[in-house]
Design an enzyme around this catalytic site. Structure first.
Site, PDB file in Angstrom:
ATOM      1  N   VAL A  35       0.862  -1.174   0.000  1.00  0.00           N
ATOM      2  CA  VAL A  35       0.000   0.000   0.000  1.00  0.00           C
ATOM      3  C   VAL A  35       0.902   1.228   0.000  1.00  0.00           C
ATOM      4  O   VAL A  35       1.852   1.315   0.781  1.00  0.00           O
ATOM      5  CB  VAL A  35      -0.922   0.026   1.238  1.00  0.00           C
ATOM      6  CG1 VAL A  35      -1.874   1.226   1.160  1.00  0.00           C
ATOM      7  CG2 VAL A  35      -1.721  -1.267   1.359  1.00  0.00           C
ATOM      8  N   ASP A 143     -14.516  -9.974   8.842  1.00  0.00           N
ATOM      9  CA  ASP A 143     -13.205  -9.925   9.498  1.00  0.00           C
ATOM     10  C   ASP A 143     -13.020  -8.610  10.250  1.00  0.00           C
ATOM     11  O   ASP A 143     -11.974  -7.966  10.146  1.00  0.00           O
ATOM     12  CB  ASP A 143     -12.093 -10.115   8.461  1.00  0.00           C
ATOM     13  CG  ASP A 143     -10.743 -10.448   9.101  1.00  0.00           C
ATOM     14  OD1 ASP A 143     -10.737 -10.936  10.260  1.00  0.00           O
ATOM     15  OD2 ASP A 143      -9.702 -10.219   8.462  1.00  0.00           O
TER      16      ASP A 143
END
Length: 315
Positions: A35, A143
């Site tokens: 990222v 999640d």
């Protein structure tokens, strides 16, 4: 489907460009890829997620990456990191998202816990609202955990990482394999083969996360260094769900929970999914009722004085 290219570099460097995004720096990395903070041609700063080249031949990884792009674009909430664009350029699947300037909830709590009651309440409301927006869009996150929740520099909460999220559309509303999610925060039914994704699984994680926001501690008794992994595993799978106030009392934090929190908590983390709130919207309405009857202290004092005067007059 994109295929792995041996000439594709694993990591982009500052100044590199990809699909109109100029890389500023790498801000994160994981098993799926990297990222970067990047700027678009219009000057907008974004978080640019780029799939690792070695995963280009793995259908499962590509599917998860593409699903995150689709799912993120469907959810409309100021408390969800927005998906701005996605594509495949020069053999690299990429995803441009809102750049959240802040830290994970875990890092924030490590630095700031215990939180003032009003901050815990505000962040809890934002968390519930974000998950409710996902459920309204037909998405189950699956999640939810502190690593996927972020707190910005101006103390606004945002949820990210919908990579394992599941659509509730009729076409995809099928049973799924067990094991997705993170055990400390995952609803017990998610570990069973044939589990059908349901908002009630996210509600379980919501209950645990709200407890964490108020107390700064994990709910599970054996989530301590002195306990073994085996003890924790047994507790997660079949341990009794003690009232939140009892667990907080054991941690010396009972006064940090709002009044009537126990019933709300039970409706969030009941082991039987049918006993839980149906979705985050229902959990949010019930959470709001915990505070609806609150009166300022001066109002309570005035009400008490009136009661005393009435009693004296009726004598």
């Amino acid at each position: 489907m994109p295929r792995s290219d041996p000439d594709v570099r694993t990591v982009l460097a500052p100044g590199d460009e990809l699909a109109g995004h100029r890389v500023v720096r790498r801000i994160g990395r994981g098993s799926m890829g990297n990222v970067y903070e990047a700027t678009r041609t219009d000057g907008t700063r974004v978080a640019l997620k780029v799939l690792h080249p070695k995963l280009l031949t793995e259908d499962k990884a590509l599917h998860r990456f593409q699903r995150e792009a689709r799912v993120g674009a469907r959810i409309d909430s100021e408390n969800v990191a927005k998906t701005l664009d996605a594509g495949v350029t020069d053999g690299r699947p990429w995803l441009a998202m809102e750049l959240v300037e802040g830290e994970t909830l875990d890092a924030f709590m490590e630095r700031s816990a215990p939180l003032p009651a009003e901050v815990a309440e505000r962040l809890s409301r934002q968390l519930i609202a974000a998950v409710a927006a996902a459920h309204a869009a037909g998405v189950v996150h699956r999640d939810l955990k502190p690593d996927n929740v972020f707190v910005t520099r101006d103390a606004q909460l945002k949820i990210g990482d919908f990579g394992v999220a599941k659509s509730m559309d009729a076409a995809t509303f099928n049973s799924t394999r067990a094991g997705l999610g993170t055990p400390m925060w995952t609803a017990p039914e998610q570990g069973r083969e044939g589990w059908v994704p349901s908002p009630r699984a996210d509600v379980w994680a919501l209950g645990l996360l709200v407890y964490y926001l108020y107390t700064g501690k994990l709910y599970w008794r054996h989530a301590q260094e002195r306990s073994s992994l085996a003890e924790l595993s047994v507790e997660l799978v079949r341990g009794d769900i003690a009232p939140a106030s009892l667990r907080a009392s054991e941690q010396g934090l009972a006064e940090r929970l709002p009044s009537r929190f126990d019933r709300w908590f039970f409706r969030a983390v009941a082991r039987d999914p049918e006993q839980r709130f149906a979705d985050a919207a229902e959990a949010g309405r019930a959470f709001g009722r915990l505070y609806r009857s609150r009166l300022p202290l001066y109002a309570l004092a005035v009400a008490g004085l009136i009661v005393v005067l009435v009693v004296l007059l009726l004598r």
